[in-house]
Design a protein around this motif. Structure first.
Motif, short mmCIF file in Angstrom:
data_model
loop_
_atom_site.label_atom_id
_atom_site.label_comp_id
_atom_site.label_asym_id
_atom_site.label_seq_id
_atom_site.Cartn_x
_atom_site.Cartn_y
_atom_site.Cartn_z
N LEU A 13 0.81 -1.22 0.00
CA LEU A 13 0.00 0.00 0.00
C LEU A 13 0.83 1.27 0.00
CD1 LEU A 13 -2.77 -1.02 2.56
CD2 LEU A 13 -2.91 -1.00 0.07
N SER A 14 2.15 1.16 -0.09
CA SER A 14 2.99 2.36 -0.09
C SER A 14 2.66 3.31 -1.24
CB SER A 14 4.46 1.97 -0.13
OG SER A 14 4.75 1.19 -1.27
N PRO A 15 2.31 2.81 -2.45
CA PRO A 15 1.89 3.77 -3.49
C PRO A 15 0.65 4.56 -3.11
CG PRO A 15 2.47 1.66 -4.48
CD PRO A 15 2.45 1.45 -3.00
N LEU A 16 -0.28 3.92 -2.40
CA LEU A 16 -1.46 4.66 -1.94
C LEU A 16 -1.07 5.74 -0.94
CD1 LEU A 16 -4.14 1.85 -1.48
CD2 LEU A 16 -3.90 3.49 -3.35
N GLY A 17 -0.04 5.47 -0.13
CA GLY A 17 0.46 6.50 0.78
C GLY A 17 1.00 7.70 0.02
N ARG A 18 1.72 7.45 -1.07
CA ARG A 18 2.22 8.56 -1.88
C ARG A 18 1.07 9.34 -2.51
NH1 ARG A 18 6.93 6.60 -5.83
NH2 ARG A 18 6.60 8.77 -6.47
N ILE A 19 0.07 8.63 -2.96
CA ILE A 19 -1.10 9.31 -3.53
C ILE A 19 -1.79 10.17 -2.48
CG2 ILE A 19 -3.35 8.93 -4.60
CD1 ILE A 19 -2.24 6.41 -5.87
N THR A 20 -1.93 9.64 -1.27
CA THR A 20 -2.58 10.39 -0.20
C THR A 20 -1.79 11.63 0.16
OG1 THR A 20 -3.53 8.34 0.68
CG2 THR A 20 -3.47 10.24 2.15
N ARG A 21 -0.46 11.49 0.30
CA ARG A 21 0.36 12.66 0.64
C ARG A 21 0.30 13.72 -0.46
NH1 ARG A 21 3.61 8.40 2.55
NH2 ARG A 21 4.77 8.35 0.59
N THR A 22 0.29 13.29 -1.70
CA THR A 22 0.19 14.25 -2.80
C THR A 22 -1.17 14.94 -2.79
OG1 THR A 22 1.69 12.88 -4.12
CG2 THR A 22 0.38 14.53 -5.29
N ALA A 23 -2.23 14.18 -2.51
CA ALA A 23 -3.56 14.77 -2.46
C ALA A 23 -3.65 15.79 -1.33
CB ALA A 23 -4.61 13.67 -2.27
N ARG A 24 -3.02 15.52 -0.19
CA ARG A 24 -3.02 16.50 0.90
C ARG A 24 -2.25 17.75 0.52
NH1 ARG A 24 -1.81 12.36 5.98
NH2 ARG A 24 -3.91 11.48 6.10
N ALA A 25 -1.13 17.58 -0.19
CA ALA A 25 -0.39 18.75 -0.65
C ALA A 25 -1.21 19.57 -1.64
CB ALA A 25 0.94 18.32 -1.28
N VAL A 26 -1.94 18.87 -2.50
CA VAL A 26 -2.80 19.58 -3.46
C VAL A 26 -3.92 20.31 -2.72
CG1 VAL A 26 -4.43 19.23 -5.35
CG2 VAL A 26 -2.24 18.04 -5.35
N ALA A 27 -4.43 19.71 -1.65
CA ALA A 27 -5.47 20.38 -0.86
C ALA A 27 -4.97 21.68 -0.27
CB ALA A 27 -5.97 19.46 0.25
N GLY A 28 -3.66 21.81 -0.09
CA GLY A 28 -3.08 23.07 0.37
C GLY A 28 -2.74 24.01 -0.76
N SER A 29 -3.35 23.83 -1.95
CA SER A 29 -3.17 24.68 -3.13
C SER A 29 -1.80 24.53 -3.76
CB SER A 29 -3.43 26.16 -2.77
OG SER A 29 -4.77 26.35 -2.43
N ASP A 30 -1.13 23.43 -3.54
CA ASP A 30 0.14 23.17 -4.20
C ASP A 30 -0.12 22.26 -5.39
OD1 ASP A 30 2.73 22.94 -4.96
OD2 ASP A 30 3.41 21.80 -3.22
N LEU A 31 -0.66 22.83 -6.45
CA LEU A 31 -1.05 22.03 -7.61
C LEU A 31 0.15 21.59 -8.44
CD1 LEU A 31 -4.20 23.99 -8.81
CD2 LEU A 31 -4.13 21.82 -7.60
N SER A 32 1.34 22.02 -8.09
CA SER A 32 2.52 21.60 -8.85
C SER A 32 3.02 20.22 -8.44
CB SER A 32 3.65 22.63 -8.66
OG SER A 32 4.04 22.70 -7.30
N ARG A 33 2.51 19.68 -7.37
CA ARG A 33 2.95 18.36 -6.92
C ARG A 33 2.41 17.27 -7.84
NH1 ARG A 33 4.39 17.94 -1.48
NH2 ARG A 33 4.73 15.74 -2.00
N ARG A 34 3.25 16.25 -8.04
CA ARG A 34 2.85 15.10 -8.84
C ARG A 34 3.30 13.83 -8.11
NH1 ARG A 34 0.68 18.73 -10.63
NH2 ARG A 34 0.45 19.42 -12.80
N ILE A 35 2.61 12.73 -8.36
CA ILE A 35 2.96 11.46 -7.72
C ILE A 35 4.17 10.84 -8.42
CG2 ILE A 35 2.12 9.17 -7.12
CD1 ILE A 35 -0.71 10.34 -7.15
N GLU A 36 4.10 10.76 -9.75
CA GLU A 36 5.19 10.20 -10.56
C GLU A 36 5.60 8.82 -10.03
OE1 GLU A 36 8.28 13.07 -10.60
OE2 GLU A 36 7.20 14.48 -11.89
#
Length: 415
Positions: free
Chosen positions: A145-168
């Motif tokens: 589930l580590s990829p899901l953790g990366r997706i979750t962290r990226t989604a939280r960063a995006v929620a803070g208006s940091d739309l430049s973040r990507r999961i990659e």
């Protein structure tokens, strides 16, 4: 002799609890990792129990077919039997049948003792292996589930208006990589949309403010002419008031568009200071309308944008003053820290507000039982801006009718 009217009664204490519902045991939250751990461990435990049962049955069958007598002949003339494991055969004067029964009982007892010992040791081994299996399953579930953790962290960063973040996400082309790539594509489109929106807001800010500023300047120049006819001066004042109203509408729309996003740069802001500044700005208007402003304001420091937070307090206090009773009206503005959150409460006297119309007050260009047109009290964006700014700070605003007329407005912000 006229009697002095009694001071207005204090508003009722709020009964609303701004605390968010939290589970009593957060560590018991049924996450996917916990469920996968229970699934892996449970499957191993079931397989271990089945394996133990098979071993036990096979061992029992082996003991049944391969049992050896537990005695030995120590004398040639008279049969004497000596056995440490079967004391019953050492008794004297045993008949042949009694001797055979004693030997059979001893063999059965020894067999049962061996099976019990095998079962107890197997259960201890199964318990140890189960602990290892659950720990191994927990680790493996975390790795899966580590990829899901990366997706979750990226989604939280995006929620803070940091739309430049990507999961990659790298790795095999499986379902998780497909999900991550889809999420990255969605973020790319969102970033383009928000960039276009910001560009539009900037262009609109310039294109709309400039002609309005020019109109205001021209009207002020014509009004400054002392020789202008009275009718022309009256028309100029009307046009100037209309132009000022249009400027307020443009500023409100631009502020509403900007405040819909999360606040990226945050600084400590005291809600008590913000509320005091708002009260000072509205004090003259309140005095002209005969509205008294009161209330104690305790320190409540939050992380946010001071200008936008001041706009919340100013809009709420202005509305509380403008939509009040004609005589003996009052507005109470308080700030406090309640349940780990900063709370700004603005309470006022005023007309009775039906509960079913509360939600309409937060819609743009909406007021109580009427549209925005035909009123000189504002542009109909005050509460919409306040709600948008509160959401951008991670908080929320709520309104409820006050008993006897008026409203109780509560703004709750995280500390």
């Amino acid at each position: 002799m006229a009697t002095t009217p009694a001071p207005p009664a204090a508003p009722p204490k709020p009964t609303w609890d701004p605390r968010r519902a939290e589970p009593p045991f957060p560590w018991l939250r049924p996450t996917i990792r916990i469920r996968l751990t229970l699934l892996y461990g449970g499957m191993f435990l079931i397989a271990g129990i089945m394996l133990l049962s098979i071993i036990y049955l096979l061992a029992a069958q082996a003991l049944n077919t391969g049992a050896e007598p537990l005695f030995k002949i120590v004398s040639g003339t008279a049969i004497k039997v000596s056995s440490d494991n079967c004391p019953a055969v050492q008794a004297g004067n045993l008949s042949l049948d009694e001797f055979n029964v004693a030997i059979s009982n001893c063999i059965d007892q020894q067999r049962q003792t061996a099976l019990d010992d095998l079962l107890s040791r197997s259960l201890l081994a199964l318990l140890g292996l189960a602990i290892i299996a659950f720990a191994f399953g927990y680790a493996m579930a975390g790795r899966v589930l580590s990829p899901l953790g990366r997706i979750t962290r990226t989604a939280r960063a995006v929620a803070g208006s940091d739309l430049s973040r990507r999961i990659e996400l790298d790795g095999p082309d499986d379902e998780l990589k497909e999900l991550a790539d889809t999420f990255d594509d969605m973020l790319e489109r969102l970033q383009r949309a928000f960039t276009a929106q910001q560009r539009f807001v900037g262009n609109a800010s310039h294109e709309l403010r400039t002609p309005l500023a020019i109109n205001r300047t021209l009207l002020e120049v014509h009004l400054s002419d002392p020789g202008a006819p009275v009718e022309l001066q009256q028309l100029g004042k009307t046009l100037l008031a209309t132009n000022e109203r249009s400027e307020q509408l443009v500023e409100g729309l631009l502020l509403l568009a900007r405040s819909d996003n999360q606040i990226v740069e945050r600084k400590p802001v005291d809600l008590a200071e913000v509320a005091t500044q708002a009260v000072d700005q509205v004090h003259a208007e309140a005095a002209a309308k005969g509205v008294a402003i009161r209330g104690g304001r305790a320190a409540a420091v939050v992380q946010g944008n001071g200008v936008l937070l001041e706009r919340i307090a100013l809009n709420l206090v202005q509305n509380a003053v403008r939509y009040n009773v004609p005589e003996d009206g009052w507005v109470e503005v308080t700030t406090q820290v309640q349940h780990g959150q900063a709370v700004l409460v603005v309470t006022n006297t005023g007309p009775v507000v039906p509960a079913y119309e509360i939600d309409n007050l937060f819609e743009p260009f909406r007021r109580l039982r009427t549209e925005r047109t035909g009123s000189d009290k504002g542009v109909g964006l005050g509460l919409s801006i306040a709600r948008s700014v509160a959401r951008a700070h991670g908080g929320h605003i709520a309104a409820e009718p006050r008993e006897g007329g008026g409203l109780v407005m509560r703004v709750t912000l995280p500390i």
